[in-house]
Write a protein that holds these residues in place. Structure first.
Motif, short mmCIF file in Angstrom:
data_model
loop_
_atom_site.label_atom_id
_atom_site.label_comp_id
_atom_site.label_asym_id
_atom_site.label_seq_id
_atom_site.Cartn_x
_atom_site.Cartn_y
_atom_site.Cartn_z
N VAL A 31 0.79 -1.23 0.00
CA VAL A 31 0.00 0.00 0.00
C VAL A 31 0.83 1.28 0.00
N PHE A 32 2.07 1.23 0.43
CA PHE A 32 2.81 2.47 0.61
C PHE A 32 3.36 3.02 -0.69
N THR A 33 3.26 4.34 -0.80
CA THR A 33 3.87 5.09 -1.89
C THR A 33 4.94 5.98 -1.26
N LYS A 34 5.72 6.64 -2.08
CA LYS A 34 6.75 7.55 -1.56
C LYS A 34 6.11 8.65 -0.72
N ALA A 35 4.98 9.18 -1.18
CA ALA A 35 4.29 10.24 -0.44
C ALA A 35 3.83 9.75 0.93
N MET A 36 3.32 8.52 1.00
CA MET A 36 2.89 7.97 2.28
C MET A 36 4.08 7.76 3.21
N LEU A 37 5.19 7.27 2.67
CA LEU A 37 6.38 7.06 3.49
C LEU A 37 6.92 8.40 4.00
N ASP A 62 6.96 -1.07 -0.01
CA ASP A 62 5.52 -0.92 -0.19
C ASP A 62 4.68 -1.68 0.84
N ASP A 63 5.28 -2.58 1.63
CA ASP A 63 4.50 -3.33 2.61
C ASP A 63 5.08 -3.35 4.02
N HIS A 64 6.17 -2.62 4.26
CA HIS A 64 6.73 -2.56 5.61
C HIS A 64 7.64 -1.35 5.76
N VAL A 65 7.92 -1.00 7.03
CA VAL A 65 8.81 0.12 7.32
C VAL A 65 9.82 -0.30 8.37
N HIS A 66 10.99 0.35 8.33
CA HIS A 66 12.05 0.16 9.31
C HIS A 66 12.29 1.49 10.02
N LEU A 67 12.44 1.45 11.34
CA LEU A 67 12.74 2.63 12.12
C LEU A 67 13.93 2.34 13.02
N GLY A 87 -0.85 6.08 16.28
CA GLY A 87 -0.88 7.45 15.78
C GLY A 87 -0.71 7.52 14.27
N SER A 88 0.21 6.75 13.74
CA SER A 88 0.45 6.79 12.30
C SER A 88 -0.75 6.24 11.53
N SER A 89 -1.37 5.19 12.04
CA SER A 89 -2.53 4.61 11.38
C SER A 89 -3.67 5.62 11.31
N ARG A 90 -3.92 6.30 12.42
CA ARG A 90 -4.99 7.29 12.48
C ARG A 90 -4.77 8.41 11.46
N VAL A 91 -3.56 8.96 11.43
CA VAL A 91 -3.27 10.10 10.55
C VAL A 91 -3.30 9.68 9.09
N ILE A 92 -2.69 8.56 8.76
CA ILE A 92 -2.64 8.11 7.36
C ILE A 92 -4.04 7.81 6.84
N ARG A 93 -4.88 7.19 7.66
CA ARG A 93 -6.25 6.88 7.21
C ARG A 93 -7.07 8.15 7.02
N LYS A 94 -6.82 9.20 7.80
CA LYS A 94 -7.55 10.46 7.63
C LYS A 94 -7.19 11.17 6.33
N LYS A 95 -5.99 10.92 5.83
CA LYS A 95 -5.53 11.61 4.61
C LYS A 95 -6.18 11.06 3.35
N ASN A 96 -6.90 9.96 3.45
CA ASN A 96 -7.64 9.39 2.32
C ASN A 96 -6.78 9.15 1.08
N TYR A 97 -5.75 8.38 1.24
CA TYR A 97 -4.98 7.96 0.07
C TYR A 97 -5.85 7.04 -0.77
N PRO A 98 -5.82 7.19 -2.11
CA PRO A 98 -6.77 6.50 -2.99
C PRO A 98 -6.82 4.97 -2.85
N ASN A 99 -5.70 4.29 -2.87
CA ASN A 99 -5.72 2.83 -2.87
C ASN A 99 -5.75 2.21 -1.48
N LEU A 100 -5.62 3.03 -0.46
CA LEU A 100 -5.52 2.50 0.89
C LEU A 100 -6.79 1.75 1.30
N HIS A 101 -7.95 2.32 1.05
CA HIS A 101 -9.21 1.71 1.48
C HIS A 101 -9.57 0.49 0.62
N LYS A 102 -9.05 0.44 -0.60
CA LYS A 102 -9.30 -0.73 -1.45
C LYS A 102 -8.50 -1.94 -0.98
#
Length: 138
Positions: A31-37, A62-67, A87-102
Motif C-alpha cells: 500500500v505504501f507510496t513515496k508520499a505515504m512514506l 511498499d508493505d513494511h517500514v524500518h525505524l 498514531g500513524s494509522s490514524r493520521v494516514i487513514r484520515k488523509k484518504n490515500y486513494p488505494n488504501l481503502h481498497k
C-alpha cells in the motif's frame, strides 16, 4: 543527534539506547507510496519527540517500514510501538490515500505484530568478556 557516539543524560542516568523496529502492513498488502512514506517519517518523528526519543533513521518499502529509534530508559518499547503504530494509522487513514481503502479494510493499517531488536554498542561477546575479566574482590 549528530553523532552515533553521542551519549544522552537523564536526571539520574547516562544512556545510549537504540531499537530497530519493523512494522508490517495488515495482510502484508502493498500500500505504501513515496508520499505515504514521507508522511509516515514526519508522524513517527513527532511521536518520538513526545516520548523524548529520536527517530534516527526511517525507510520502507511498499508493505513494511524500518525505524531506528534512540529512546530513554524510562520508555517501554511496547508503549512506544503502540503509540507509533496507533498514531500513524490514524493520521494516514484520515488523509484518504486513494488505494488504501481498497487494499485495507476494517480500520487497521498495521499488522498487530512487530519486530524490535536492540542495537548499537559493542557486540554481546565483547561485553561478556569484559564482565568476566572484572577483578572480583577476595
Amino acid at each position: 543527534m549528530s553523532n552515533d557516539n553521542d551519549i544522552r543524560h537523564g536526571r539520574h542516568c547516562v544512556f545510549r539506547i537504540h531499537v530497530h523496529l519493523v512494522f508490517l502492513t495488515k495482510y502484508r498488502r502493498n500500500v505504501f507510496t513515496k508520499a505515504m512514506l514521507d508522511d509516515l517519517r514526519g508522524i513517527f518523528a513527532s511521536v518520538c519527540t513526545d516520548f523524548e526519543a529520536e527517530l534516527v533513521e526511517f525507510d520502507g518499502e511498499d508493505d513494511h517500514v524500518h525505524l531506528l529509534v534512540n529512546y530513554p530508559p524510562k520508555v517501554a518499547v511496547s508503549v512506544l510501538v503502540n503509540s507509533l503504530k496507533g498514531g500513524s494509522s490514524r493520521v494516514i487513514r484520515k488523509k484518504n490515500y486513494p488505494n488504501l481503502h481498497k487494499k485495507l479494510w476494517g480500520g487497521a493499517l498495521w499488522s498487530p505484530s512487530y519486530f524490535a531488536g536492540s542495537c548499537g554498542g559493542a557486540p554481546i561477546s565483547v561485553i561478556r568478556q569484559y564482565i568476566e575479566q572484572q577483578q572480583t574482590p577476595h
